[in-house]
Design a protein around this motif. Sequence first.
Motif, mmCIF file in Angstrom:
data_model
loop_
_atom_site.group_PDB
_atom_site.id
_atom_site.type_symbol
_atom_site.label_atom_id
_atom_site.label_comp_id
_atom_site.label_asym_id
_atom_site.label_seq_id
_atom_site.Cartn_x
_atom_site.Cartn_y
_atom_site.Cartn_z
ATOM 1 N N GLN A 41 0.824 -1.205 0.000
ATOM 2 C CA GLN A 41 0.000 0.000 0.000
ATOM 3 C C GLN A 41 0.862 1.260 0.000
ATOM 4 O O GLN A 41 0.513 2.255 -0.649
ATOM 5 N N GLN A 45 0.577 4.166 -2.783
ATOM 6 C CA GLN A 45 0.305 5.534 -2.334
ATOM 7 C C GLN A 45 1.412 6.481 -2.777
ATOM 8 O O GLN A 45 1.150 7.613 -3.196
ATOM 9 N N SER A 93 -10.882 10.860 -4.607
ATOM 10 C CA SER A 93 -10.570 10.109 -3.388
ATOM 11 C C SER A 93 -10.158 8.684 -3.741
ATOM 12 O O SER A 93 -10.493 8.171 -4.799
ATOM 13 N N GLN A 95 -9.596 4.776 -1.720
ATOM 14 C CA GLN A 95 -9.745 3.946 -0.521
ATOM 15 C C GLN A 95 -9.121 2.575 -0.804
ATOM 16 O O GLN A 95 -9.487 1.915 -1.780
ATOM 17 N N LEU A 97 -8.762 -1.235 -0.418
ATOM 18 C CA LEU A 97 -9.613 -2.370 -0.071
ATOM 19 C C LEU A 97 -8.714 -3.511 0.394
ATOM 20 O O LEU A 97 -7.491 -3.419 0.278
ATOM 21 N N LEU A 110 -8.175 -0.916 -4.993
ATOM 22 C CA LEU A 110 -8.511 0.423 -4.507
ATOM 23 C C LEU A 110 -9.866 0.815 -5.059
ATOM 24 O O LEU A 110 -10.169 0.530 -6.223
ATOM 25 N N ARG A 111 -10.654 1.456 -4.234
ATOM 26 C CA ARG A 111 -11.889 2.092 -4.703
ATOM 27 C C ARG A 111 -11.490 3.531 -5.002
ATOM 28 O O ARG A 111 -11.014 4.243 -4.124
#
Length: 151
Positions: A41, A45, A93, A95, A97, A110-111
Amino acid sequence: MRRTGAICALIVLWLALLGGRALGQDPRYLQPEPEEAHAIQSIIQAQLDAFQKDDAEKAFSYAAPAIRKRFGTAERFMTMVRESYAILYRPASVQFLPPAIIDGETIQALRVVGRDGTVKVALYFMERQADGSWKIKACELAPSAAVFTRR
């Protein structure tokens, strides 16, 4: 494994998670250890952050060797991202998962909500390097019926 099969398998995994079935019951669907999930992650990111800053070299540095070879330069890579992955280039945005290991493929989903309210699921296929680090070897965008609306 074909990407379509991985997408279908990941959907089955999430449905199983939502239904409360333990992942350990099916050896085809595993979860990375927490420290591995965190490392994966962090890489994703960092690449998203580099997109936000238009830092092509930094964004390209997180790509697996085959992707780097395919595009050759950071600028060509960023052009592709801007044209084909605009929702990731400038998301409204993101998020994370639950990550998964499906038939040996390590996948982080990722959402992602686009600035126009479009919602997609981005499936990041990760590749462990000889030094133990992770690189992004592919990203597939899966459509979503969801639409984000502001109230």
